[in-house]
Write an enzyme that holds these catalytic residues in place. Structure first.
Site, PDB file in Angstrom:
ATOM      1  N   ARG A   1       0.804  -1.220   0.000  1.00  0.00           N
ATOM      2  CA  ARG A   1       0.000   0.000   0.000  1.00  0.00           C
ATOM      3  C   ARG A   1       0.840   1.275   0.000  1.00  0.00           C
ATOM      4  NH1 ARG A   1      -4.054  -0.394   4.783  1.00  0.00           N
ATOM      5  NH2 ARG A   1      -2.742  -2.114   5.507  1.00  0.00           N
TER       6      ARG A   1
ATOM      7  N   GLU B   1      -6.959 -13.083  14.858  1.00  0.00           N
ATOM      8  CA  GLU B   1      -6.685 -12.114  13.803  1.00  0.00           C
ATOM      9  C   GLU B   1      -8.010 -11.547  13.262  1.00  0.00           C
ATOM     10  OE1 GLU B   1      -3.793 -10.980  12.921  1.00  0.00           O
ATOM     11  OE2 GLU B   1      -2.595 -12.366  14.140  1.00  0.00           O
TER      12      GLU B   1
ATOM     13  N   ASN C   1       1.444   1.606   6.963  1.00  0.00           N
ATOM     14  CA  ASN C   1       1.102   0.782   5.810  1.00  0.00           C
ATOM     15  C   ASN C   1       0.772   1.605   4.572  1.00  0.00           C
ATOM     16  OD1 ASN C   1       1.132  -2.030   6.880  1.00  0.00           O
ATOM     17  ND2 ASN C   1      -0.378  -1.176   8.283  1.00  0.00           N
TER      18      ASN C   1
ATOM     19  N   TYR D   1      30.459  35.938  -2.344  1.00  0.00           N
ATOM     20  CA  TYR D   1      30.912  34.559  -2.141  1.00  0.00           C
ATOM     21  C   TYR D   1      32.278  34.566  -1.474  1.00  0.00           C
ATOM     22  CZ  TYR D   1      32.747  29.901  -3.039  1.00  0.00           C
ATOM     23  OH  TYR D   1      33.312  28.656  -2.888  1.00  0.00           O
TER      24      TYR D   1
ATOM     25  N   SER E   1      32.857  46.866  -4.022  1.00  0.00           N
ATOM     26  CA  SER E   1      31.861  46.042  -4.699  1.00  0.00           C
ATOM     27  C   SER E   1      32.412  45.452  -5.993  1.00  0.00           C
ATOM     28  CB  SER E   1      30.616  46.878  -5.013  1.00  0.00           C
ATOM     29  OG  SER E   1      30.019  47.335  -3.818  1.00  0.00           O
TER      30      SER E   1
ATOM     31  N   GLY F   1      36.528  49.206  -5.998  1.00  0.00           N
ATOM     32  CA  GLY F   1      35.418  48.470  -6.589  1.00  0.00           C
ATOM     33  C   GLY F   1      35.689  48.073  -8.033  1.00  0.00           C
TER      34      GLY F   1
END
Length: 468
Positions: free
Chosen positions: A15, A159, A232, A375, A414, A432
């Protein structure tokens, strides 16, 4: 007295509609079977015998790799002919005497205390069953007792598929877990028959055998229904995940952690928190995470294998993944929103890592800042460095990684590219837009740009008009 734990994990789980063996689906970041094996180890099992069948090789490899436990063994059931047949496969590996505790690999949240109580109820001489009264017992084996009393003698287990309409009205169910004197278990397993609706060997038939042999049959009970719920289907898996996560949330809140909404919290590993920790909604914690006193975690963060020191603030939508190496955030640091810390990121006190900044295998000393779109990879950054927006360390030459050293009080403008290996001396300023491939001296301005040129009369190219 020896304690053997037998874990039944041979089923296919039709299932689930998945190619993955059922017991390898996860709750709280660990497979169902891993939960049960770890519980077995915590109750002091001398041996843990996992019965595999469907996807046996995959199941065995997964558990061996995730848990290096002494006394862990695997027994295969091929073909699968019922629960009794499954335990029969383990008989040659069971101790000569002592107790055998039988658990299910798809019932992951059984508590160690409940498992111990079951073993203690057995005491090496009684058959102890883990039972529970359910409002809807459909699908479970029913506990048949003498008379109508809830504490009457247990006569057997029927059962669901074999039960009469009257027996199906019984609310007390067998959870699939029992503790049995090992010597008796071996005898009873040898007497099992498969003359039932399914043509299978039912482990539950040993209850009637115990009654016939004069062995006391007793019952122990879990603290909650959640402990005995099996998986299940995907719906049941999702339900169990939410129950598990609520348990973890409650544990943290009892310890003083403030969760904005415990229903929107996910722990898939271990989380240790100091005092006055605040966690906003939809945060996911994986692996091993520690949060110091006064840490604040913003909404929608994912944090894995990281140590975050006291007073740090992780703003929303930050992703920290230390993998095996780990990641560290120092006291009073500010990270995010939308930041990414990768393995080996080591931020000192009061460091600022802003939006869309990625840090990997780099150390940043006290007060260093990289606030925007940057980064830092394989870098050593000194105190009070200001690292400009759009700047990167070019740490990879196509074959090898190289390190960038940025000494204290450097200002990087930058859109700079620092081509490693390179050192920027203390107090230096990088203009920069510079590409720096040589060491920059301390205290000086270093600029590396092409000369700006204007071309008079230059025209942009034009598209040719379409014909016709």
């Amino acid at each position: 007295m020896a304690l053997d734990v037998v874990i039944m994990a041979a089923g296919k789980g039709t299932r689930m509609k998945s190619t993955r063996p059922k017991v390898l689906h996860t709750v709280g970041g660990r497979s169902l079977l891993q939960h049960v094996v770890q519980t077995s180890a915590s109750v002091g099992a001398d041996r843990i015998l996992v019965i595999t069948g469907h996807g046996a090789a995959q199941v065995e490899t997964s558990i061996r790799e995730s848990l290096q436990l002494p006394g862990l063994h695997f027994v295969r059931q091929e073909p699968q002919l019922g629960t009794g047949h499954a335990v029969q496969q383990a008989v040659p590996a069971l101790s000569a005497a002592g107790t055998t505790l039988i658990l299910n690999g798809d019932v992951p949240l059984i508590e160690p205390e409940t498992a111990r109580a079951l073993v203690e109820a057995c005491a090496g001489k009684r058959l102890a069953l883990l039972t529970l009264a359910l409002d809807d017992p459909t699908g479970y084996g029913r506990i048949v007792r003498r008379g109508d009393a809830a504490d009457g003698d247990v006569l057997g287990i029927v059962e669901h598929k074999d039960a009469t309409p009257e027996q199906r009205r019984i609310r007390e169910i067998y959870t699939g877990m029992m503790a049995v004197p090992t010597e008796r278990l071996k005898q009873w397993l040898g007497r099992l028959r498969n003359d039932n609706a399914q043509g299978e060997y039912y482990l539950t038939d040993v209850v009637a055998m115990a009654v016939a042999d004069g062995v006391p049959v007793v019952a122990a009970h879990p603290r909650s229904e959640t402990e005995v719920l099996g998986v299940n289907s995907p719906a049941q898996l999702a339900d169990l995940e939410r129950r598990y996560q609520r348990q973890q949330a409650d544990r943290l809140m009892e310890a003083g952690v403030r969760l904005a909404d415990p229903a929107r919290f996910d722990l898939r590993g271990t989380l240790q928190c100091g005092t006055d920790v605040d966690i906003d909604v939809n945060c996911i914690f994986e692996g091993t995470v520690t949060l110091g006193d006064g840490v604040r975690i913003g909404a929608h963060c994912v944090i894995k294998n990281a140590h975050i020191a006291a007073g740090a603030v992780i703003h929303p939508f930050t992703h920290i993944d230390g993998e095996q190496q780990g990641a560290k955030v120092g006291e009073g640091a500010l990270v995010g929103p939308f930041a990414r810390l990768r393995p080996g990121a080591d931020l000192g006190a009061e460091v600022h890592i802003g939006n869309f900044v990625e840090v990997k295998n780099s150390t940043l000393a006290r007060g260093a800042k990289a606030n925007h779109l940057a980064y830092l990879g394989d870098a050593t950054v000194g105190e009070r460095v200001n690292y400009g927006a759009g700047s990167i360390t070019a740490n990879y030459d196509g074959a090898n990684k190289h390190r960038t050293v940025i000494e204290a009080d450097v200002h990087v403008g930058s859109n700079c590219v620092l081509v490693a290996p390179v050192t920027i001396g203390a107090g230096a300023t990088i203009g920069g837009g510079s590409t720096i491939a040589k060491h920059a001296p301390a205290g000086e301005l270093t600029v590396a740009r092409a000369k700006q040129v204007t071309l008079p009369g230059w025209k942009r190219p034009q598209k040719a008009p379409k014909a016709g």
